[in-house]
Write an enzyme that holds these catalytic residues in place. Sequence first.
Site, mmCIF file in Angstrom:
data_model
loop_
_atom_site.group_PDB
_atom_site.id
_atom_site.type_symbol
_atom_site.label_atom_id
_atom_site.label_comp_id
_atom_site.label_asym_id
_atom_site.label_seq_id
_atom_site.Cartn_x
_atom_site.Cartn_y
_atom_site.Cartn_z
ATOM 1 N N SER A 1 16.653 -56.743 -45.715
ATOM 2 C CA SER A 1 17.404 -57.099 -46.921
ATOM 3 C C SER A 1 17.015 -58.524 -47.304
ATOM 4 C CB SER A 1 18.898 -57.036 -46.633
ATOM 5 O OG SER A 1 19.233 -58.083 -45.746
ATOM 6 N N LYS A 2 17.568 -58.985 -48.405
ATOM 7 C CA LYS A 2 17.274 -60.343 -48.882
ATOM 8 C C LYS A 2 17.577 -61.378 -47.804
ATOM 9 C CE LYS A 2 17.094 -60.406 -53.761
ATOM 10 N NZ LYS A 2 17.715 -60.665 -55.022
ATOM 11 N N ARG A 3 18.641 -61.107 -47.078
ATOM 12 C CA ARG A 3 19.064 -62.007 -45.997
ATOM 13 C C ARG A 3 17.919 -62.239 -44.996
ATOM 14 N NH1 ARG A 3 21.602 -60.146 -41.318
ATOM 15 N NH2 ARG A 3 21.524 -58.051 -42.180
ATOM 16 N N GLY B 1 14.714 -62.159 -45.752
ATOM 17 C CA GLY B 1 13.493 -62.644 -46.392
ATOM 18 C C GLY B 1 12.777 -61.539 -47.147
#
Length: 479
Positions: free
Chosen positions: A248-250, A252
């Site tokens: 996920s965005k978390r 990277g």
Amino acid sequence: MPNANASKSPVVVRFAPSPTGFLHIGGARTALFNWLYARANGGKFVLRIEDTDRERNSPEAVEAILDGLKWLELDWDDEPVSQYSRADRHKEVAESLLADGNAYRCYLTQEELAAMREAAEKEKRPFRVVSPWRDKDPADAPKDAPYAIRLRSPQDGETLINDHVQGQVTFANKDLDDLIILRSDGSPTYNLAVVVDDHDMGITHVIRGVDHLTNAARQSQIYKLMGWTEPEWIHVPLIHGPDGAKLSKRHGALGAEAYREMGYLPIALRNYLVRLGWSHGDDEIFSTEQLLEWFDIDAINKAPARFDIQKLEAINAHWIRATHPDELFDRITHLLPHLPHGDEVSTAFSAGAGRKLHDLIPAMQERSKTLLDLIDGAKFIWAERPLALDAKAAKLLDDETRQMIARLLPALEHQTEWSAQSIEAKVREFTDNEGLKLGKVAQPLRAALTGTTVSPPIFDVMAVLGEHETFARLKDISH
Ligand code: GLU
């Protein structure tokens, strides 16, 4: 192993993004695998923009994806194909399946489908559409009622996918319901469009994420009913975060442009991405030539890969060290328009700082992990006098060190040449005379010339700043 016939024809692979956002890291890896396979086999790498979902589709997203591919230096052959523009052809194939009895018109209404779903839930069995229209006489069809076209999928036996990565995967046909291929509004569904396009575009190998494996079973049924040859299947593992959870965005999971803006080099990102799911012994660093020589779809791992930004950073640091300063400088100038503070740096570059940064690159390469580190390490060049000192630099520049610098100044004057070596010789003469260790002079000099306590080697800093600016900055703090 997978079917030997298809692998003999010239390789044609495709990257088929849905333009709903940027080129994310998983998509970039899929594109890279396809590109490598095409280039290593003298084949073609084509793009197909899967823009049939008109609501989620955006021209900006198409641009962002193409831009990301260009930045990654993954060049494609031919003009990108718009899937939406081929809707008539998809319809034509649906009609031909219908004409051959391999598909049928289904008049199930939304209400009837909802009732079927409800009944399945009540009986706690998986929901699977069984359309009564499969076997009904078309003459019984309601007049002018909307219908979808469904594939007459096999009900018994198994659909087998021979996958280069996943091995032999079997799907019980009883679990795959009759797929809608054309909706009641006449638009094709994803699985039909993909098969028709892959067939018409002569795709020999489908390399994509394993999340499409069930689609492969659906697609294989369409190939069979059309009497077309299936491509080779290569379903690559997904990318997970370092904690094992879906990326996920978390973690990277950003777009390619975010990595550009973080100062990564395309070769480093390619090098890192290829290792997410593929390996060659214990090797970590690959030149493009080596990748082209060694990359092999049959060596792609089955286990999910784990994204690790620190590893990417270490690989980038390697490529920063291994890249020629001229190329790094060129990449920095191309990066500036994408950076928030890029305008300010561009102005400084036009006023002469660019050349100076260029000359300082060899002294900074060893300690820089990204292009941003290179820019950051050189920003003292365009800092305005009198320099703002950070807390550590201010502390270092006490009365004693300021007086010492005042004594050093005459020793630096009247040099025939102003180079790192000549400056070093003079400073060493001074430290010998004063009985000081070099560091005792170098650190205050660094503070005075850069406003910080970390910088490239101090004699390189002085050489790059030039005699005039060096003296001016030293005089600023020495009285
Ligand atoms: N458009 C699909 C996606 O973006 C890929 C389809 C395919 O590769 O077959 O996930």
